[in-house]
Write an enzyme that holds these catalytic residues in place. Structure first.
Site, short mmCIF file in Angstrom:
data_model
loop_
_atom_site.label_atom_id
_atom_site.label_comp_id
_atom_site.label_asym_id
_atom_site.label_seq_id
_atom_site.Cartn_x
_atom_site.Cartn_y
_atom_site.Cartn_z
N ASP A 110 29.80 1.91 -26.17
CA ASP A 110 30.51 2.23 -24.93
C ASP A 110 31.51 3.36 -25.17
O ASP A 110 31.91 3.61 -26.32
CB ASP A 110 31.25 0.98 -24.42
CG ASP A 110 31.68 1.11 -22.97
OD1 ASP A 110 31.37 2.13 -22.33
OD2 ASP A 110 32.33 0.17 -22.46
N ALA B 26 35.30 5.40 -23.95
CA ALA B 26 36.71 5.00 -23.82
C ALA B 26 37.47 6.10 -23.10
O ALA B 26 37.02 7.25 -23.06
CB ALA B 26 37.32 4.76 -25.19
N GLY C 39 38.62 3.19 -16.94
CA GLY C 39 38.64 4.30 -15.99
C GLY C 39 37.56 4.16 -14.93
O GLY C 39 37.71 4.60 -13.80
N GLY C 40 36.46 3.50 -15.30
CA GLY C 40 35.37 3.26 -14.35
C GLY C 40 35.43 1.88 -13.74
O GLY C 40 34.46 1.43 -13.11
N GLU D 20 33.39 -5.17 -19.68
CA GLU D 20 33.34 -4.46 -20.96
C GLU D 20 33.99 -5.30 -22.06
O GLU D 20 33.50 -5.38 -23.18
CB GLU D 20 34.05 -3.11 -20.83
CG GLU D 20 33.24 -2.11 -20.00
CD GLU D 20 33.98 -0.84 -19.66
OE1 GLU D 20 35.22 -0.81 -19.79
OE2 GLU D 20 33.32 0.12 -19.24
C1 5RP Z 1 34.61 2.40 -17.73
C2 5RP Z 1 35.12 2.83 -19.06
C3 5RP Z 1 34.55 4.07 -19.66
O1 5RP Z 1 34.08 3.78 -20.93
C4 5RP Z 1 35.64 5.09 -19.73
O2 5RP Z 1 36.19 5.29 -18.44
C5 5RP Z 1 35.11 6.44 -20.27
O3 5RP Z 1 34.23 6.99 -19.33
P1 5RP Z 1 33.55 8.40 -19.57
O4 5RP Z 1 32.55 8.21 -20.67
O5 5RP Z 1 32.89 8.72 -18.24
O6 5RP Z 1 34.62 9.39 -19.92
O7 5RP Z 1 35.96 2.22 -19.66
O8 5RP Z 1 35.32 1.31 -17.24
#
Ligand code: 5RP
Length: 225
Positions: A87, A89, A102-103, A109
């Site tokens: 994943d 971050a 952020g998502g 998660e």
């Molecule tokens: C989603 C998350 C994502 O891992 C985090 O926002 C990073 O996203 P991206 O790869 O688009 O920069 O925690 O909840």
């Protein structure tokens, strides 16, 4: 010519695939995260031909993307353990402690990370920080508790703001906490979890990453726990 953000995401996703590939067997179960970097990993996994039996996804969006590649997606309750979790971050420090969410997928998660034997975090090096907290810390909250959680987060020194128009996969709201200097991520993670009405917060300090892969203009760096 310098690499674009998308190229850096693809490069770090490829590094994660290369890292897990020698360990996979037809019985392997994988945890898959959420976001644009995790999406790059799904794209590569979906065309890799590598042996594994299925996945658990940290969001409905990732589950759909996996299914689009014909990859089996299982409910975590049907799975004994996950060999790897891959994943992205929003921020990562040198101790492999993270801010995520952020998502808005932070709770699932965190559950998938907790169920995984090894967490590979993938990011471009813009996410690397000395001290967590420049990125607003996401907190998932039961909707009726909004006011009391906002007050409690303010009392802890942050500037909480409800993320407008966002409802999580668990039907909750997200409060983002700005201007929070997080000197002790484990203590802050624990303290926020004690606020009544909080489901989960985006600090991954007690269960941080086991391996952090960071892509930059000169290649991919590995940081190990
Ligand atoms: C989603 C998350 C994502 O891992 C985090 O926002 C990073 O996203 P991206 O790869 O688009 O920069 O925690 O909840």
């Amino acid at each position: 010519m310098s690499k674009t953000q998308d190229e850096l995401k693809r490069e770090v996703a490829q590094a994660a695939l290369d890292f897990i590939a020698p360990h996979l067997t037809p019985a392997s179960m994988l945890g898959i995260g959420t976001g644009s970097t995790a999406n790059e990993f799904i794209n590569l996994l979906g065309t890799s031909g590598l042996p594994f039996s299925g996945t658990v996804a940290s969001s409905e969006a990732s589950a759909q993307r996996l299914r689009d590649f014909g990859i089996p997606v299982l409910d975590l309750s049907l799975v004994n353990s996950l060999q790897f979790y891959i994943d992205g971050a929003d921020e990562a420090n040198g101790a492999l402690e993270l801010i995520k969410g952020g998502g808005a997928a932070l709770t699932r998660e965190k559950i998938v990370a907790a169920a995984s034997e090894f967490f590979v975090c993938i990011a471009d090096e813009s996410k690397e920080v000395a001290t967590l907290g420049k990125f607003p810390l996401p907190v998932e909250v039961i909707p009726m508790a909004e006011n009391i959680v906002v007050s409690a987060l303010r009392a802890m020194g942050g500037r909480p703001e409800v993320r407008e128009g966002v409802i999580t996969d668990n039907r909750n709201i997200i409060i983002d906490v700005y201007d929070f200097m997080i000197d002790d991520p484990k203590a802050t993670e624990t303290a926020i979890n004690q606020i009544t009405g909080v489901v989960c917060n985006g600090l991954f300090a007690h269960r941080g990453a086991d391996l952090l892969l960071l892509s930059g203009q000169t290649g991919v760096r590995s940081l190990k726990a």
